[in-house]
Design a protein around this motif. Structure first.
Motif, PDB file in Angstrom:
ATOM      1  N   THR A 151       0.830  -1.211   0.000  1.00 27.10           N
ATOM      2  CA  THR A 151       0.000   0.000   0.000  1.00 27.10           C
ATOM      3  C   THR A 151       0.863   1.259   0.000  1.00 27.10           C
ATOM      4  N   TRP A 152       1.967   1.253   0.741  1.00 23.96           N
ATOM      5  CA  TRP A 152       2.839   2.429   0.748  1.00 23.96           C
ATOM      6  C   TRP A 152       3.453   2.661  -0.626  1.00 23.96           C
ATOM      7  N   LYS A 153       3.819   1.565  -1.299  1.00 22.69           N
ATOM      8  CA  LYS A 153       4.386   1.688  -2.643  1.00 22.69           C
ATOM      9  C   LYS A 153       3.346   2.236  -3.610  1.00 22.69           C
ATOM     10  N   GLN A 163      -6.905   8.520  -2.856  1.00 22.27           N
ATOM     11  CA  GLN A 163      -6.247   7.223  -2.870  1.00 22.27           C
ATOM     12  C   GLN A 163      -4.892   7.288  -2.177  1.00 22.27           C
ATOM     13  N   ARG A 164      -4.136   8.338  -2.452  1.00 22.68           N
ATOM     14  CA  ARG A 164      -2.823   8.472  -1.815  1.00 22.68           C
ATOM     15  C   ARG A 164      -2.968   8.575  -0.302  1.00 22.68           C
ATOM     16  N   VAL A 165      -3.890   9.417   0.141  1.00 19.98           N
ATOM     17  CA  VAL A 165      -4.103   9.583   1.584  1.00 19.98           C
ATOM     18  C   VAL A 165      -4.611   8.285   2.195  1.00 19.98           C
ATOM     19  N   THR A 228      -9.437   0.173   7.815  1.00 19.90           N
ATOM     20  CA  THR A 228     -10.800   0.354   7.311  1.00 19.90           C
ATOM     21  C   THR A 228     -10.988   1.742   6.723  1.00 19.90           C
ATOM     22  N   VAL A 229     -10.567   2.757   7.471  1.00 22.47           N
ATOM     23  CA  VAL A 229     -10.701   4.133   6.984  1.00 22.47           C
ATOM     24  C   VAL A 229      -9.881   4.337   5.718  1.00 22.47           C
ATOM     25  N   PRO A 234     -11.178   6.345  -0.267  1.00 21.77           N
ATOM     26  CA  PRO A 234     -11.353   6.693  -1.684  1.00 21.77           C
ATOM     27  C   PRO A 234     -12.766   6.442  -2.189  1.00 21.77           C
ATOM     28  N   ALA A 235     -13.399   5.355  -1.714  1.00 22.55           N
ATOM     29  CA  ALA A 235     -14.758   5.050  -2.164  1.00 22.55           C
ATOM     30  C   ALA A 235     -15.755   6.078  -1.662  1.00 22.55           C
ATOM     31  N   VAL A 236     -15.518   6.607  -0.459  1.00 21.07           N
ATOM     32  CA  VAL A 236     -16.424   7.621   0.095  1.00 21.07           C
ATOM     33  C   VAL A 236     -16.109   8.996  -0.494  1.00 21.07           C
TER      34      VAL A 236
END
Length: 418
Positions: A151-153, A163-165, A228-229, A234-236
């Motif tokens: 995920t970090w990559k 998405q980045r956040v 979870t957050v 990104p979806a929210v």
């Protein structure tokens, strides 16, 4: 208090799972079911920690609450990997890899169950419990490490800010999961060497009391919440950002109406038509042939700019000089607001000259600065035109530009009458 924490986390996770499963706009993105399985598994793991749920389960099989919670946690870890594999691999390759992970999950849970049952028959043997924890923490730690690194990559290459956040938040959750795994390894060493560094049977009254609860309760709770957050953000954020974008486009479309009316009133040939010969936007900002805010705003910006090009021969250098002096006197020289006032004054005078039949200028005033940098950028161009439109309608310097234009045209008009 601790029961409220566990129950609250479980409810939040179930709600998040429902949000993923129901789909958005009739479309379910890749990894939807893996994400739902992740959230439901985590929710069941935390629900198993609630006192009355744990008591109900252990009234049937003493100590089974731990096995249930750990099994659900490993199922959630498998779902995390499944989600990642579906995003990063081709569908067939992802399915094969997921089947292997599910097989390992089944073997791990079966091994934990066997060790749990053996421990029940051997008076909670610390050695058997150590093997149980070894299986559990190995699976969980490896998954958290791999998923966190991935995920970090990906966060470095994602184009959308949400998405980045979100991926970075998820990676932070994996760090807390690794902290929890390190705590479990410490406990494993303590049990295996019979050091008794971690007392058994001590319940946590709060997330930080006793101190070991920071590692055994707070760390996994934060890990789950952050993961979870991070994965849900990104979806929210996407539909919310689209709502804000459409609202901005609609409001900008309406705010540009006065400038659009003035420019296209002098240069009606620049007004584009849609299929069927209709006009894409009328005076009050409505559209009969299209309802997409981006489409409508784009057309309006194009038409205003095309009208500005058509009016270029009538751009008065004298009006420009007078407007620049007035702007400088107000301390706005060199600012976007000041440049917009100057441009609005020039446009107002050009519109007046075009409508009254003025002759083209031999040396028209140059276009406003920054046109090249805004080219192709709808937001930047719109924000600039909004400043111009505001000045065109309300700024006194721009509104008096027609007087300067009339003064310039007066000698010409006198000669024509003579």
């Amino acid at each position: 208090m601790i029961d409220l924490l566990f129950a609250g986390v479980a409810i939040v996770l179930l709600l998040a799972a429902g949000y993923w499963v129901r789909g958005r706009g009739g479309h379910r993105p890749t990894g939807t079911w893996a994400m739902a399985a992740l959230l439901v598994s985590f929710a069941l793991a935390f629900a198993s920690y609630v006192s009355f749920v744990e008591a109900a389960a252990e009234s049937v099989v003493p100590g089974v609450g731990r096995l249930l919670s750990n099994s659900f946690t490993l199922a959630a870890a498998t779902s995390v990997l499944a989600f990642m594999l579906q995003l990063n691999l081709e569908p067939d390759q992802a399915r094969r890899s997921i089947r292997v992970r599910v097989l390992f999950l089944g073997i791990s849970v079966a091994g934990m169950t066997a060790l749990f049952a053996a421990g029940q028959l051997n008076d909670d043997s610390p050695q058997l419990y150590a093997l149980y924890v070894l299986i559990y923490i190995t699976y969980l730690g490896v998954t958290a490490k791999d998923f966190g690194a991935q995920t970090w990559k990906q966060a470095k290459h994602s184009r959308r800010k949400s998405q980045r956040v979100g991926l970075r938040i998820t990676a932070a959750g994996c760090l807390f999961a690794l902290l929890y795994a390190a705590y479990k390894v410490f406990g494993l060493v303590s049990i295996g060497l019979e050091l008794n560094l971690l007392p058994h049977g001590v319940r946590c009254s709060t997330p930080i009391s006793p101190v070991r609860c920071v590692f055994s309760v707070t760390a996994p709770a934060l890990a789950v919440l952050l993961i979870t957050v991070g994965l849900t953000l990104p979806a929210v954020a996407w539909p919310f950002s689209q709502f804000l974008r459409r609202r901005w486009e609609s409001r900008s479309f309406a705010a540009l109406a006065p400038l659009w009316e003035a420019v296209t009133g002098a240069t009606p040939e620049v007004v584009l038509t849609v299929a069927g010969g209709g006009v894409p936007g009328d005076a009050d900002g409505d559209a009969d042939d299209a309802d997409d805010s981006d489409f409508l705003l784009h057309r309006r910006v194009i038409e205003i700019n095309d009208g500005g090009l058509a009016l270029r021969p009538h751009r008065s250098p004298r009006v420009q000089e007078n407007a620049e002096r007035a702007v400088a006197a107000r301390g706005l020289a060199g600012t976007p607001e000041g440049d917009a006032i100057v441009e609005a004054a020039i446009l107002r005078a050009a519109v007046h000259a075009k409508k009254t039949g003025g002759e083209p200028r031999p040396q028209p005033a140059p276009p406003a600065s920054g046109a090249a940098s805004r080219a192709g950028n709808l937001r930047a161009e719109t924000e600039w035109l909004l400043l111009v439109a505001h000045a065109y309608a309300q700024d006194e310097t721009a509104r008096t530009a027609t007087d300067d234009a009339a003064d310039e045209l007066a000698p010409s008009g006198t000669d024509q009458q003579a």
